[in-house]
Design a protein around this motif. Structure first.
Motif, short mmCIF file in Angstrom:
data_model
loop_
_atom_site.label_atom_id
_atom_site.label_comp_id
_atom_site.label_asym_id
_atom_site.label_seq_id
_atom_site.Cartn_x
_atom_site.Cartn_y
_atom_site.Cartn_z
N VAL A 53 59.29 75.05 -8.52
CA VAL A 53 60.38 75.94 -8.09
C VAL A 53 61.71 75.21 -8.16
O VAL A 53 61.83 74.07 -7.71
N LEU A 54 62.70 75.88 -8.74
CA LEU A 54 64.08 75.38 -8.76
C LEU A 54 64.91 76.25 -7.82
O LEU A 54 64.92 77.48 -7.94
N VAL A 55 65.60 75.61 -6.90
CA VAL A 55 66.52 76.31 -6.00
C VAL A 55 67.93 76.04 -6.49
O VAL A 55 68.32 74.87 -6.67
N GLU A 80 62.34 73.88 -16.93
CA GLU A 80 61.22 73.10 -16.39
C GLU A 80 60.53 73.79 -15.22
O GLU A 80 59.45 73.37 -14.80
N ALA A 81 61.17 74.83 -14.68
CA ALA A 81 60.64 75.49 -13.48
C ALA A 81 59.90 76.78 -13.84
O ALA A 81 60.19 77.44 -14.84
N GLU A 82 58.98 77.14 -12.97
CA GLU A 82 58.27 78.41 -13.12
C GLU A 82 58.96 79.52 -12.33
O GLU A 82 58.94 80.68 -12.73
N PHE A 114 63.83 85.24 -5.00
CA PHE A 114 62.84 84.30 -5.52
C PHE A 114 62.22 84.97 -6.74
O PHE A 114 61.55 86.00 -6.60
N PHE A 115 62.47 84.47 -7.95
CA PHE A 115 62.05 85.20 -9.15
C PHE A 115 61.52 84.26 -10.21
O PHE A 115 61.71 83.03 -10.15
#
Length: 289
Positions: A3-5, A86-88, A173-174
């Motif tokens: 996860v990327l925030v 790199e994030a899902e 959150f997507f």
């Protein structure tokens, strides 16, 4: 990185520490990274971000822009895209808002993992004043979106048809693939849309359904000096943004055809009434001087 925030911030010295604390307190069974993009702040914002980055380098990563991109209409995608690839999943929270639930990321992650047909997960957000005092209402209000499923039709009916608030950015959150889909829509549906968060919602709900976590998991600071504050205090800017929305409604007609004709018409009428109201108020103030 699962996860990327992404946290966009500018001159949030009074608020950014609360946002950063909300990030580092998250309890997850997956790795996540918080990308804090400072848009050339002129207060002590950067120093606070650097402090957290030094303390929790595996969680907090600062990007310090040397010119203000927002004022120049410049995109920050070039800085965030390598991390997005790199994030899902991607989560959002602006620097003057903050998360209150240490399981926020985990809850939303689990929802999308269990529902592959869904592209985005929302939650309820408590509205607070700039000084941090709580307000009674939430976004969305408790009697709206009681179902765990959210469809494009729901967003169009409530946001455009009725003109009510739907979901606030700190709850987003997507799937990271939606960031690329959003870029593709910038030449058509999102060409003139003035609100980036609305573009995210539309993109996600065009490509799948949404999920709604009924828990209150974050706080939205109302009129704390950001975009909406500027729009309300600056009549010319407010009218400019409303005219952008009117142009955007024409883009919607071309993209959706007759599918949401009634909702689009109501949004146009609402924008025109707001423009008239701003003009009347401005003339009254000029006459009083």
């Amino acid at each position: 990185m699962k996860v990327l925030v992404k946290c966009y911030t500018y001159n949030h010295e009074r608020f950014i520490e609360q946002a950063l604390q909300g990030f580092v307190m998250q309890k997850t069974d997956f790795p996540f990274l918080v990308l804090v993009i400072d848009d050339c702040s002129t207060d002590g914002n950067v120093e606070i971000i650097r402090k957290y980055e030094e303390k929790d380098p595996e969680i907090i990563k600062g990007i310090y822009l040397t010119e203000n991109h927002y004022s120049k209409g410049k995109s920050t995608t070039v800085y965030t895209e390598p991390y997005e690839k790199e994030a899902e999943y991607i989560a959002l929270c602006e620097g003057d808002d903050f998360w209150t639930d240490p399981l926020k990321l985990q809850k939303q992650h689990d929802q999308l993992e269990a529902h592959p047909e869904c592209t985005i997960c929302f939650g309820r957000v408590r509205k607070i004043k700039a000084d941090g005092s709580r307000m009674m209402s939430t976004v969305p209000k408790f009697f709206r979106f009681r179902s765990s499923e959210v469809k494009l039709e729901d967003l169009m009916r409530i946001k455009f048809g009725k003109g009510h608030s739907t979901f606030q950015t700190s709850s987003f959150f997507f799937r990271s693939s939606m960031a690329r889909k959003k870029e593709e829509l910038k030449s058509t549906l999102l060409c003139n849309l003035p609100y980036g968060d609305l573009g995210v919602m539309l993109t996600c709900l065009i490509h799948g359904n949404g999920r709604m976590v009924q828990d209150e998991m974050s706080c939205y600071r109302v009129l704390s000096g950001g975009y909406m504050s500027h729009a309300r205090s600056n009549p010319e800017f407010g009218i400019s943004e409303l005219n952008r929305m009117l142009r955007s409604m024409q883009d919607f007609r071309e993209y959706f055809g007759d599918r949401f004709g009634r909702e689009i018409s109501r949004q146009e009428q609402r924008c025109k009434r707001k423009i008239d109201k701003i003009l009347v108020s401005s003339r009254r103030k000029n006459n009083e001087r």
